[in-house]
Design a protein around this motif. Structure first.
Motif, PDB file in Angstrom:
ATOM      1  N   GLY A 162       0.772  -1.207  -0.023  1.00  0.00           N
ATOM      2  CA  GLY A 162      -0.028   0.058   0.075  1.00  0.00           C
ATOM      3  C   GLY A 162       0.920   1.156  -0.050  1.00  0.00           C
ATOM      4  N   VAL A 163       1.928   1.491   0.131  1.00  0.00           N
ATOM      5  CA  VAL A 163       2.975   2.313   0.268  1.00  0.00           C
ATOM      6  C   VAL A 163       3.723   2.526  -1.012  1.00  0.00           C
ATOM      7  N   ILE A 164       3.393   3.757  -1.568  1.00  0.00           N
ATOM      8  CA  ILE A 164       4.194   4.243  -2.966  1.00  0.00           C
ATOM      9  C   ILE A 164       5.423   5.232  -2.260  1.00  0.00           C
ATOM     10  N   GLU A 165       5.091   6.018  -1.474  1.00  0.00           N
ATOM     11  CA  GLU A 165       6.267   7.012  -1.135  1.00  0.00           C
ATOM     12  C   GLU A 165       6.107   7.005   0.344  1.00  0.00           C
ATOM     13  N   SER A 166       7.107   6.865   1.249  1.00  0.00           N
ATOM     14  CA  SER A 166       7.033   6.777   2.532  1.00  0.00           C
ATOM     15  C   SER A 166       7.091   7.908   3.357  1.00  0.00           C
ATOM     16  N   GLY A 167       7.317   9.048   2.743  1.00  0.00           N
ATOM     17  CA  GLY A 167       7.402  10.291   3.558  1.00  0.00           C
ATOM     18  C   GLY A 167       8.750  10.917   3.145  1.00  0.00           C
ATOM     19  N   LYS A 168       9.691  10.297   2.662  1.00  0.00           N
ATOM     20  CA  LYS A 168      11.028  10.699   2.367  1.00  0.00           C
ATOM     21  C   LYS A 168      10.815  11.963   1.260  1.00  0.00           C
ATOM     22  N   GLU A 169      11.398  12.897   1.501  1.00  0.00           N
ATOM     23  CA  GLU A 169      11.449  14.286   0.895  1.00  0.00           C
ATOM     24  C   GLU A 169      10.166  15.065   1.085  1.00  0.00           C
ATOM     25  N   GLY A 170       9.249  14.755   2.230  1.00  0.00           N
ATOM     26  CA  GLY A 170       8.175  15.289   2.694  1.00  0.00           C
ATOM     27  C   GLY A 170       6.974  14.769   2.036  1.00  0.00           C
ATOM     28  N   ILE A 171       6.802  13.749   1.250  1.00  0.00           N
ATOM     29  CA  ILE A 171       5.553  13.318   0.685  1.00  0.00           C
ATOM     30  C   ILE A 171       5.410  12.087   1.187  1.00  0.00           C
ATOM     31  N   SER A 172       3.914  11.539   1.519  1.00  0.00           N
ATOM     32  CA  SER A 172       3.674  10.258   1.644  1.00  0.00           C
ATOM     33  C   SER A 172       2.442  10.065   0.803  1.00  0.00           C
ATOM     34  N   VAL A 173       2.416   8.838  -0.040  1.00  0.00           N
ATOM     35  CA  VAL A 173       1.772   8.260  -0.692  1.00  0.00           C
ATOM     36  C   VAL A 173       1.162   6.919  -0.891  1.00  0.00           C
ATOM     37  N   LYS A 174       0.133   6.807  -0.357  1.00  0.00           N
ATOM     38  CA  LYS A 174      -0.589   5.457  -0.216  1.00  0.00           C
ATOM     39  C   LYS A 174      -1.842   4.945  -1.157  1.00  0.00           C
ATOM     40  N   VAL A 175      -1.936   3.660  -1.497  1.00  0.00           N
ATOM     41  CA  VAL A 175      -2.880   3.222  -1.929  1.00  0.00           C
ATOM     42  C   VAL A 175      -3.947   2.451  -1.000  1.00  0.00           C
ATOM     43  N   VAL A 176      -4.791   2.979  -0.588  1.00  0.00           N
ATOM     44  CA  VAL A 176      -5.677   2.244   0.538  1.00  0.00           C
ATOM     45  C   VAL A 176      -6.615   1.482  -0.033  1.00  0.00           C
ATOM     46  N   ASP A 177      -7.843   1.277   0.872  1.00  0.00           N
ATOM     47  CA  ASP A 177      -9.032   0.570   0.260  1.00  0.00           C
ATOM     48  C   ASP A 177      -9.695   0.913  -1.170  1.00  0.00           C
ATOM     49  N   ASP A 178      -9.865   0.105  -1.822  1.00  0.00           N
ATOM     50  CA  ASP A 178     -10.531   0.112  -3.235  1.00  0.00           C
ATOM     51  C   ASP A 178      -9.625   1.056  -4.095  1.00  0.00           C
ATOM     52  N   ASN A 179      -8.438   0.913  -4.010  1.00  0.00           N
ATOM     53  CA  ASN A 179      -7.277   1.755  -4.793  1.00  0.00           C
ATOM     54  C   ASN A 179      -7.362   3.242  -4.722  1.00  0.00           C
ATOM     55  N   VAL A 180      -7.840   3.791  -3.404  1.00  0.00           N
ATOM     56  CA  VAL A 180      -7.982   5.101  -3.285  1.00  0.00           C
ATOM     57  C   VAL A 180      -6.595   5.681  -2.849  1.00  0.00           C
ATOM     58  N   ILE A 181      -6.008   6.683  -3.600  1.00  0.00           N
ATOM     59  CA  ILE A 181      -4.781   7.325  -3.311  1.00  0.00           C
ATOM     60  C   ILE A 181      -4.841   8.475  -2.268  1.00  0.00           C
TER      61      ILE A 181
END
Length: 188
Positions: free
Chosen positions: A68-87
């Motif tokens: 579910g984790v695309i960007e883990s917070g490095k360089e300031g941004i966190s991006v996750k794919v959660v339930d039903d592919n909501v970003i």
């Protein structure tokens, strides 16, 4: 000495009318359930609203996530794919970023409508479908385009330098269509 409790005529009529209405609603509801006319009678509406729309090709994407984790917070941004592919996106970009969300295969000879589900961010944060030098950028309005050969497009999230993102939920839509009116919803 016990007093008998008696209802007045008008009160008795009102209570009888309410009882008749409740019995009628119960009977009609029972017939509806038994006949299958309302198969979702016992299903909470929230479940029904969260059914993924199979006409949204984004749902078929090959996501570039790790649990579910695309960007883990490095360089300031966190991006996750959660339930039903909501970003889910949050943070402040330290530098301009292009984050690959996943890939999707689009078929030759079809027109598509692409929408990112957020408005008014302009070029500070937007979604993009790209293959080589062909990019379809969605700045908050649906984008309509055609594909001449079956192609794998990358789904990117573009974030400008120092852009602050509170906590945004993105629900992209990619569907077959000739105009923005052909957009399908993220959920059925």
């Amino acid at each position: 000495m016990a007093r008998k409790f008696r209802l007045r005529g008008r009160t008795r009529t009102i209570l009888m009318a309410i009882a008749i209405i409740l019995v009628t609603v119960t009977i009609v509801g029972g017939i509806s359930v038994l006949s299958g006319a309302n198969k979702n009678f016992f299903k909470p509406s929230e479940w029904e609203l969260r059914t993924v729309n199979e006409d949204n090709l984004y749902q078929l994407a090959n996501f570039k996530d790790t649990d579910g984790v695309i960007e883990s917070g490095k360089e300031g941004i966190s991006v996750k794919v959660v339930d039903d592919n909501v970003i889910k996106v949050s943070g402040t970009a330290e530098t301009a970023k292009t984050i690959a969300i996943g890939t999707v295969v689009l078929e030759a000879g079809k027109s598509y409508v692409f929408d990112s589900s957020f408005e008014g961010t302009g070029k500070t944060m937007y979604m993009q479908l790209i293959k080589d030098s062909t990019a379809h950028n969605c700045y908050g309005e649906p984008v309509v385009f055609s594909v001449t050969e079956t192609t794998t497009f990358t789904i990117n999230l573009i974030i400008a330098d120092e852009y602050e993102i509170g906590n945004v939920s993105l629900k992209p839509v990619i569907c077959v269509g000739e105009s923005a009116d052909d957009l399908v919803s993220f959920y059925e």
